[in-house]
Design an enzyme around this catalytic site. Structure first.
Site: not given
Length: 367
Positions: A116, A258, A288
């Protein structure tokens, strides 16, 4: 006369989301998870996500986002970097094919694996390459198809992740310009490599079909431990990059973390002292998207024209590895563009040599 090195400037922003929308209710109706819309929203902040069609790959999303970023900047890239956890194949990298499909000829192209944190890792690398004169127009793409690696029976991950791609085209510029990268920070801690992982399929456990259970194929995450690490690392990295610029947290007018989980985002922003009115993102609508998370949030926020170009901006991310990274920049003046996935029109499938040539046989060694 003192010569000032150029810095990287965000000159174009592109995005690509698969058309298929999967709501929390859709997830419940699939009947493989004991969950509900209320359960998912209250724990993650997510209401819906996108899911790629069966014939759409990470590269297909990356090509579309990369093309949009180039059109946004009205310029061509001289380097392509694809940050992804879900490459089209284990070998070769996805980036060279993306560059070829974008018509960029033989420019250098490579993948970057930092889960990520991948896009911000790519931004750090691209910024350094511009400052040292190695390239002048790097294209950084974050692209993922997590629907390929998520266990549909795992409630800890199946309701969180979505598919998509975002991209930025950078150029050499001046620090006073909107979109200029002022500072970056990054780090890693391999002691936590088991917290976010796919156990099988690599060199350590190469033969899952024979020796391991099917679950080892899937992406796994130890959520409680990841939560604590994410909040700590993103906060520390943000403070480090702000210290480099000399910006106090109160000077940050746009914060994009994020898009992992709303609780994590709120905790990091609260610790930094960034008020809710300066926090931006799209977690609720796309979930996500791992390495694609930051550029997709950039594109979505820019499309809403809610931030004035030149506004001090903080980006921060945390991912498997463990990895983390942050960037301080001024809000770009770029006009973001979006495109639909671009499936390959020609097959590049190749069969093993021993299947193409009937006369070729496997050799054996006897003692």
């Amino acid at each position: 006369m003192t010569r000032v090195s150029p810095t990287a400037v965000l000159d174009g922003i592109g995005s690509c989301l698969p058309p298929r929308v999967l709501t929390n209710e859709d997830v419940r109706r699939r009947g493989v998870l004991d969950t509900s819309d209320e359960w998912i929203r209250s724990r993650t902040g997510i209401a819906r996500r996108r899911e790629a069609a069966d014939d759409t790959s990470t590269g297909d999303l990356a090509v579309a986002a990369g093309r949009a970023a180039q059109e946004s900047a009205q310029a061509r890239a001289d380097l392509v970097l694809v940050a992804t956890t879900t490459p089209d194949r284990r070998c070769p990298a996805t980036a060279p094919e993306v560059a070829q499909r974008l018509g960029l000829g033989t420019v250098p192209a490579f993948d970057l694996a930092a889960v990520c944190s991948g896009f911000l890792y790519g931004l750090v690398v691209a910024t350094a390459l511009i400052r040292t004169g190695v390239c002048s127009r790097p294209l950084v793409i974050g692209a993922e198809t997590y629907s390929r690696i998520i266990d549909p029976l795992d409630r800890d991950t199946a309701v969180i992740f979505g598919d998509g791609a975002g991209a930025v085209l950078l150029r050499a510029g001046d620090r006073a310009e909107p979109g200029a990268v002022a500072a970056t920070d990054w780090g890693s801690d391999g002691a936590g490599s088991d917290l976010i992982a796919i156990a099988a399929g690599g060199a350590r456990l190469p033969d899952p079909a024979r020796r391991l259970c099917r679950e080892d194929h899937y992406f796994r995450m130890r959520g409680r431990e990841v939560y604590g690490q994410a909040v700590r690392r993103m906060t520390e990295s943000s403070l480090a990059v702000l210290a480099t610029t000399g910006w106090p947290p109160a000077a940050v007018g746009a914060f994009i973390g994020h898009q992992a989980n709303q609780r994590i985002l709120d905790s990091v922003a609260d610790r930094l002292g960034i008020p809710p009115r300066h926090r931006y993102g799209n977690l609720r609508d796309i979930g996500n998207t791992a390495a694609a998370s930051i550029p997709l949030a950039l594109a979505d926020t820019a499309a809403q024209h809610r931030i004035r170009p030149g506004t001090p901006t903080l980006l921060t991310a945390f991912g498997g590895g463990l990895t983390w990274a942050s960037a301080a920049l001024t809000w770009p003046a770029a006009r973001p563009l979006a495109r639909l996935p671009e499936p390959r029109t020609t097959s590049a499938k190749t069969r093993p040599a021993h299947r193409r040539n009937p006369s070729w046989t496997l050799s054996t060694t006897t003692s």
